[in-house]
Design a protein around this motif. Structure first.
Motif, PDB file in Angstrom:
ATOM      1  N   GLU A   1      34.129 -22.621  -1.320  1.00 42.53           N
ATOM      2  CA  GLU A   1      34.003 -23.216  -0.007  1.00 42.53           C
ATOM      3  C   GLU A   1      33.831 -22.260   1.001  1.00 42.53           C
ATOM      4  O   GLU A   1      33.162 -22.118   1.876  1.00 42.53           O
ATOM      5  CB  GLU A   1      35.452 -24.338   0.213  1.00 42.53           C
ATOM      6  CG  GLU A   1      34.936 -25.023   1.364  1.00 42.53           C
ATOM      7  CD  GLU A   1      33.873 -26.123   0.967  1.00 42.53           C
ATOM      8  OE1 GLU A   1      33.569 -26.526   2.037  1.00 42.53           O
ATOM      9  OE2 GLU A   1      33.591 -26.535  -0.015  1.00 42.53           O
ATOM     10  N   GLN A   2      34.708 -21.128   0.762  1.00 40.87           N
ATOM     11  CA  GLN A   2      34.632 -20.071   1.848  1.00 40.87           C
ATOM     12  C   GLN A   2      33.349 -19.086   1.789  1.00 40.87           C
ATOM     13  O   GLN A   2      32.733 -18.897   2.746  1.00 40.87           O
ATOM     14  CB  GLN A   2      35.786 -18.827   1.474  1.00 40.87           C
ATOM     15  CG  GLN A   2      37.359 -19.364   1.598  1.00 40.87           C
ATOM     16  CD  GLN A   2      38.298 -18.466   1.020  1.00 40.87           C
ATOM     17  OE1 GLN A   2      38.094 -17.834   0.277  1.00 40.87           O
ATOM     18  NE2 GLN A   2      39.391 -19.042   1.596  1.00 40.87           N
ATOM     19  N   TYR A   3      32.771 -19.163   0.619  1.00 43.81           N
ATOM     20  CA  TYR A   3      31.176 -18.631   0.368  1.00 43.81           C
ATOM     21  C   TYR A   3      30.483 -19.348   1.283  1.00 43.81           C
ATOM     22  O   TYR A   3      29.498 -18.677   2.208  1.00 43.81           O
ATOM     23  CB  TYR A   3      30.914 -18.391  -1.182  1.00 43.81           C
ATOM     24  CG  TYR A   3      29.383 -18.207  -1.157  1.00 43.81           C
ATOM     25  CD1 TYR A   3      28.905 -17.158  -1.008  1.00 43.81           C
ATOM     26  CD2 TYR A   3      28.756 -19.355  -1.593  1.00 43.81           C
ATOM     27  CE1 TYR A   3      27.548 -16.870  -1.184  1.00 43.81           C
ATOM     28  CE2 TYR A   3      27.413 -19.067  -1.736  1.00 43.81           C
ATOM     29  CZ  TYR A   3      26.773 -17.942  -1.464  1.00 43.81           C
ATOM     30  OH  TYR A   3      25.387 -17.599  -1.613  1.00 43.81           O
ATOM     31  N   LYS A   4      30.463 -20.565   1.097  1.00 41.55           N
ATOM     32  CA  LYS A   4      29.235 -21.515   1.844  1.00 41.55           C
ATOM     33  C   LYS A   4      29.707 -21.144   3.250  1.00 41.55           C
ATOM     34  O   LYS A   4      28.684 -21.145   4.153  1.00 41.55           O
ATOM     35  CB  LYS A   4      29.696 -22.817   1.568  1.00 41.55           C
ATOM     36  CG  LYS A   4      29.214 -23.411   0.264  1.00 41.55           C
ATOM     37  CD  LYS A   4      29.213 -24.800  -0.041  1.00 41.55           C
ATOM     38  CE  LYS A   4      30.458 -25.581   0.375  1.00 41.55           C
ATOM     39  NZ  LYS A   4      30.276 -26.849  -0.097  1.00 41.55           N
ATOM     40  N   MET A   5      30.961 -21.200   3.766  1.00 36.90           N
ATOM     41  CA  MET A   5      30.923 -21.098   5.215  1.00 36.90           C
ATOM     42  C   MET A   5      30.775 -19.399   5.832  1.00 36.90           C
ATOM     43  O   MET A   5      30.014 -19.269   6.840  1.00 36.90           O
ATOM     44  CB  MET A   5      32.544 -20.978   5.704  1.00 36.90           C
ATOM     45  CG  MET A   5      33.036 -20.886   7.023  1.00 36.90           C
ATOM     46  SD  MET A   5      31.987 -22.015   8.004  1.00 36.90           S
ATOM     47  CE  MET A   5      32.996 -23.690   7.992  1.00 36.90           C
ATOM     48  N   ALA A   6      31.062 -18.694   5.247  1.00 32.92           N
ATOM     49  CA  ALA A   6      30.488 -17.290   5.212  1.00 32.92           C
ATOM     50  C   ALA A   6      29.063 -17.243   5.471  1.00 32.92           C
ATOM     51  O   ALA A   6      28.419 -16.549   6.426  1.00 32.92           O
ATOM     52  CB  ALA A   6      30.967 -16.146   4.120  1.00 32.92           C
TER      53      ALA A   6
ATOM     54  N   ASP B   1      24.237 -16.819   8.891  1.00 33.48           N
ATOM     55  CA  ASP B   1      22.968 -16.993   9.385  1.00 33.48           C
ATOM     56  C   ASP B   1      22.631 -17.587  10.909  1.00 33.48           C
ATOM     57  O   ASP B   1      21.710 -17.849  11.243  1.00 33.48           O
ATOM     58  CB  ASP B   1      22.243 -18.290   8.557  1.00 33.48           C
ATOM     59  CG  ASP B   1      22.170 -17.910   6.970  1.00 33.48           C
ATOM     60  OD1 ASP B   1      22.058 -16.737   6.933  1.00 33.48           O
ATOM     61  OD2 ASP B   1      22.199 -18.981   6.278  1.00 33.48           O
ATOM     62  N   LYS B   2      23.891 -17.530  11.467  1.00 30.26           N
ATOM     63  CA  LYS B   2      23.787 -17.651  12.957  1.00 30.26           C
ATOM     64  C   LYS B   2      23.997 -16.607  13.736  1.00 30.26           C
ATOM     65  O   LYS B   2      24.630 -15.418  13.419  1.00 30.26           O
ATOM     66  CB  LYS B   2      25.262 -18.597  13.212  1.00 30.26           C
ATOM     67  CG  LYS B   2      25.133 -19.923  12.522  1.00 30.26           C
ATOM     68  CD  LYS B   2      24.201 -20.877  13.031  1.00 30.26           C
ATOM     69  CE  LYS B   2      24.269 -22.148  12.106  1.00 30.26           C
ATOM     70  NZ  LYS B   2      23.198 -22.940  12.449  1.00 30.26           N
TER      71      LYS B   2
ATOM     72  N   ASN C   1      24.970 -16.219  19.810  1.00 34.29           N
ATOM     73  CA  ASN C   1      24.367 -17.107  20.932  1.00 34.29           C
ATOM     74  C   ASN C   1      24.500 -18.711  20.749  1.00 34.29           C
ATOM     75  O   ASN C   1      24.302 -19.344  21.631  1.00 34.29           O
ATOM     76  CB  ASN C   1      23.166 -16.695  21.569  1.00 34.29           C
ATOM     77  CG  ASN C   1      22.762 -15.383  21.991  1.00 34.29           C
ATOM     78  OD1 ASN C   1      24.001 -14.971  22.762  1.00 34.29           O
ATOM     79  ND2 ASN C   1      21.797 -14.887  22.034  1.00 34.29           N
ATOM     80  N   ASP C   2      24.482 -18.700  19.278  1.00 30.04           N
ATOM     81  CA  ASP C   2      24.511 -20.255  18.936  1.00 30.04           C
ATOM     82  C   ASP C   2      25.896 -20.896  19.275  1.00 30.04           C
ATOM     83  O   ASP C   2      26.043 -22.139  19.183  1.00 30.04           O
ATOM     84  CB  ASP C   2      24.407 -20.275  17.362  1.00 30.04           C
ATOM     85  CG  ASP C   2      22.849 -19.870  17.036  1.00 30.04           C
ATOM     86  OD1 ASP C   2      22.040 -19.868  17.845  1.00 30.04           O
ATOM     87  OD2 ASP C   2      22.629 -19.428  15.884  1.00 30.04           O
ATOM     88  N   PHE C   3      26.864 -20.036  19.606  1.00 34.59           N
ATOM     89  CA  PHE C   3      28.476 -20.510  19.804  1.00 34.59           C
ATOM     90  C   PHE C   3      28.692 -20.688  21.109  1.00 34.59           C
ATOM     91  O   PHE C   3      29.719 -21.020  21.481  1.00 34.59           O
ATOM     92  CB  PHE C   3      29.391 -19.746  18.915  1.00 34.59           C
ATOM     93  CG  PHE C   3      29.218 -19.624  17.386  1.00 34.59           C
ATOM     94  CD1 PHE C   3      29.466 -20.876  16.907  1.00 34.59           C
ATOM     95  CD2 PHE C   3      28.384 -18.544  16.754  1.00 34.59           C
ATOM     96  CE1 PHE C   3      29.135 -20.984  15.434  1.00 34.59           C
ATOM     97  CE2 PHE C   3      28.125 -18.826  15.263  1.00 34.59           C
ATOM     98  CZ  PHE C   3      28.743 -19.840  14.838  1.00 34.59           C
ATOM     99  N   ASN C   4      27.782 -20.347  21.989  1.00 38.50           N
ATOM    100  CA  ASN C   4      27.893 -20.463  23.589  1.00 38.50           C
ATOM    101  C   ASN C   4      27.542 -21.732  24.145  1.00 38.50           C
ATOM    102  O   ASN C   4      26.276 -22.359  23.418  1.00 38.50           O
ATOM    103  CB  ASN C   4      27.088 -19.129  24.272  1.00 38.50           C
ATOM    104  CG  ASN C   4      27.628 -17.903  24.039  1.00 38.50           C
ATOM    105  OD1 ASN C   4      28.929 -17.649  23.525  1.00 38.50           O
ATOM    106  ND2 ASN C   4      26.887 -16.821  23.894  1.00 38.50           N
ATOM    107  N   LYS C   5      28.012 -22.442  25.063  1.00 35.80           N
ATOM    108  CA  LYS C   5      27.619 -23.394  25.628  1.00 35.80           C
ATOM    109  C   LYS C   5      26.816 -22.973  26.533  1.00 35.80           C
ATOM    110  O   LYS C   5      26.092 -22.700  27.083  1.00 35.80           O
ATOM    111  CB  LYS C   5      28.967 -24.083  26.239  1.00 35.80           C
ATOM    112  CG  LYS C   5      29.900 -24.404  25.388  1.00 35.80           C
ATOM    113  CD  LYS C   5      30.859 -25.284  25.895  1.00 35.80           C
ATOM    114  CE  LYS C   5      32.122 -25.663  25.198  1.00 35.80           C
ATOM    115  NZ  LYS C   5      33.035 -26.457  25.574  1.00 35.80           N
TER     116      LYS C   5
END
Length: 98
Positions: free
Chosen positions: A80-85, A90-91, A94-98
């Motif tokens: 599960e941690q591997y999938k999140m990492a 891959d992001k 800027n993908d996390f800015n509003k």
């Protein structure tokens, strides 16, 4: 050998939660007739109980069964941690800015 079989199952079902898949995989393997050594080991070391609400509990029969469950659980968490990492890698920031 057991981790390899569980790993195959996880890779086939990547979109689902790994810990939930662990529960499904063990119950599936315990309910079917033994087809290989993995099934035999799981049936020797673990059993499951189901209540009236269809909730299941997997119980180790011995200390080695507890060790097996702990190893499988930790493996599921690490997957599960591997999938999140991988998702975060891959992001862009800027993908996390509003």
């Amino acid at each position: 050998m057991i981790l390899k079989e569980f790993s195959k199952y996880l890779q086939e079902n990547k979109e689902k939660n790994s810990v939930n898949l662990l529960n499904e995989w063990i119950i599936e393997r315990l309910m079917r007739p033994s087809l290989d050594k993995v099934d035999n080991i799981l049936k020797t070391e673990l059993y499951f109980a189901k209540n009236n609400n269809e909730k299941t509990l997997i119980i180790a029969k011995s200390e080695t069964g507890r060790t097996l469950m702990n190893a499988l659980y930790n493996f599921a968490l690490s997957f599960e941690q591997y999938k999140m990492a991988k998702f975060l890698h891959d992001k862009n920031s800027n993908d996390f800015n509003k």
